[in-house]
Design a protein around this motif. Sequence first.
Motif, short mmCIF file in Angstrom:
data_model
loop_
_atom_site.label_atom_id
_atom_site.label_comp_id
_atom_site.label_asym_id
_atom_site.label_seq_id
_atom_site.Cartn_x
_atom_site.Cartn_y
_atom_site.Cartn_z
N TYR A 1 -7.12 -13.06 17.24
CA TYR A 1 -7.24 -13.15 15.76
C TYR A 1 -5.85 -13.16 15.39
N CYS A 2 -5.57 -13.79 14.14
CA CYS A 2 -4.34 -13.84 13.55
C CYS A 2 -4.52 -12.63 12.49
N LEU A 3 -3.51 -11.68 12.55
CA LEU A 3 -3.26 -10.67 11.71
C LEU A 3 -1.99 -10.91 10.73
N ARG A 4 -2.43 -10.44 9.50
CA ARG A 4 -1.53 -10.33 8.45
C ARG A 4 -1.29 -8.83 8.01
N ASN A 5 0.09 -8.40 7.81
CA ASN A 5 0.04 -7.27 7.56
C ASN A 5 1.09 -7.26 6.26
N THR A 6 0.77 -6.78 5.00
CA THR A 6 1.42 -6.94 3.86
C THR A 6 1.82 -5.46 3.37
N ALA A 7 3.12 -5.34 2.93
CA ALA A 7 3.35 -3.99 2.45
C ALA A 7 4.23 -4.19 1.09
N VAL B 1 13.95 -7.00 1.39
CA VAL B 1 13.78 -5.76 0.79
C VAL B 1 15.03 -4.89 1.29
N PRO B 2 15.77 -4.35 -0.14
CA PRO B 2 16.82 -3.61 -0.02
C PRO B 2 16.79 -2.07 0.66
N THR B 3 17.87 -1.77 1.32
CA THR B 3 17.92 -0.52 2.03
C THR B 3 17.59 0.60 1.08
N GLY B 4 16.85 1.54 1.61
CA GLY B 4 16.58 2.75 0.74
C GLY B 4 15.26 2.54 -0.13
N SER B 5 14.63 1.42 0.12
CA SER B 5 13.29 1.24 -0.38
C SER B 5 12.10 1.90 0.43
N ARG B 6 11.09 2.50 -0.48
CA ARG B 6 10.11 3.22 0.22
C ARG B 6 8.64 2.31 0.00
N LYS B 7 8.18 2.57 1.22
CA LYS B 7 6.81 1.84 1.23
C LYS B 7 5.66 2.67 0.45
N VAL B 8 5.11 1.92 -0.43
CA VAL B 8 3.96 2.55 -1.36
C VAL B 8 2.72 2.04 -1.17
N GLY B 9 2.53 0.92 -0.20
CA GLY B 9 1.12 0.29 0.04
C GLY B 9 1.32 -0.42 1.23
N GLU B 10 0.09 -0.65 2.24
CA GLU B 10 0.32 -1.63 3.22
C GLU B 10 -1.30 -1.89 3.63
N THR B 11 -1.37 -3.21 3.76
CA THR B 11 -2.69 -3.62 4.12
C THR B 11 -2.54 -4.46 5.28
N LEU B 12 -3.46 -4.16 6.42
CA LEU B 12 -3.55 -5.18 7.53
C LEU B 12 -4.91 -5.69 7.59
N PRO C 1 -11.56 -13.32 -0.03
CA PRO C 1 -12.95 -12.67 0.28
C PRO C 1 -13.16 -12.94 1.65
N GLY C 2 -12.67 -13.74 2.52
CA GLY C 2 -12.95 -14.28 3.89
C GLY C 2 -11.98 -13.08 5.04
N PHE C 3 -11.03 -12.30 4.29
CA PHE C 3 -10.23 -11.45 5.00
C PHE C 3 -11.01 -10.27 5.57
N ILE C 4 -10.59 -9.80 6.63
CA ILE C 4 -11.18 -8.60 7.29
C ILE C 4 -10.39 -7.68 7.49
N THR C 5 -10.49 -6.58 6.74
CA THR C 5 -9.40 -5.46 6.63
C THR C 5 -9.45 -4.31 7.77
N LEU C 6 -8.40 -4.11 8.51
CA LEU C 6 -8.40 -3.36 9.52
C LEU C 6 -7.69 -2.03 9.35
N GLY C 7 -7.91 -1.11 10.33
CA GLY C 7 -7.41 0.36 10.04
C GLY C 7 -6.80 0.65 11.52
N ARG C 8 -5.65 1.40 11.42
CA ARG C 8 -5.11 1.80 12.75
C ARG C 8 -5.70 3.07 13.22
N ALA C 9 -5.96 2.78 14.46
CA ALA C 9 -6.48 3.97 15.42
C ALA C 9 -5.44 4.86 15.91
N VAL C 10 -4.52 3.97 16.80
CA VAL C 10 -3.33 4.78 17.39
C VAL C 10 -2.03 3.85 17.57
N THR C 11 -0.89 4.15 17.44
CA THR C 11 0.17 3.38 17.79
C THR C 11 1.30 4.02 18.44
#
Length: 194
Positions: free
Chosen positions: A27-33, A93-104, A116-126
């Motif tokens: 599967y092709c994964l897209r991670n948007t932060a 993204v400049p240095t010192g920026s903080r992540k406030v959201g992320e979607t995989l 509507p065709g996207f399937i949302t994923l959650g992280r189990a372990v990394t």
Amino acid sequence: GTYADTLLALSPSVAAYEQQPGHSWVYCLRNTATYEQVYYGRDGKLKKRYLKAVAHGTGFAYRWTGQETLLLTNHHVATWPDVTDDDNAVRGVPTGSRKVGETLQIVRNDEDDYEPGFITLGRAVTDPTLDASVVKSRQRLNVMPYAIGSSAALRTGNAVEIRGYPLGAFAAANVGKVTNPYVEDTEGSWNHTD
């Protein structure tokens, strides 16, 4: 040995499964932060702006657990840094920026815009040291028809098939042979045997 030197060694049932349309387990994964950058405007007042970062990679579905499907991917695909700095740079993204959201999510390719065709994923372990992540889908996906083996059993000359979505652009597959199963990977901060 445990692994074959030719792909002709596939069992007839697995070969038949692989030939059926829609039976892909890659599967092709897209991670948007979304990153928040805090800065001072010309008027001397504190301001914020929000910047998006998008990356694509590959996930391999390998197991069902209850109603969830587990997929294996890379840590660098599944996780953006919490704060950008010299060691954790994010393009645009400049240095010192903080992540406030992320979607995989699972998407068809890097140009897929039908949300509507996207399937949302959650992280189990990394594990950043191994650059590996297990992610999960609440949707039952096709899983690979192969048993999980042991990389310690690989030897020079074994046949391999590489699958994925290079840069998220398209589904790709290639075949080859193992040339050296034990290569020290010291890229960046990594220090492990591939």
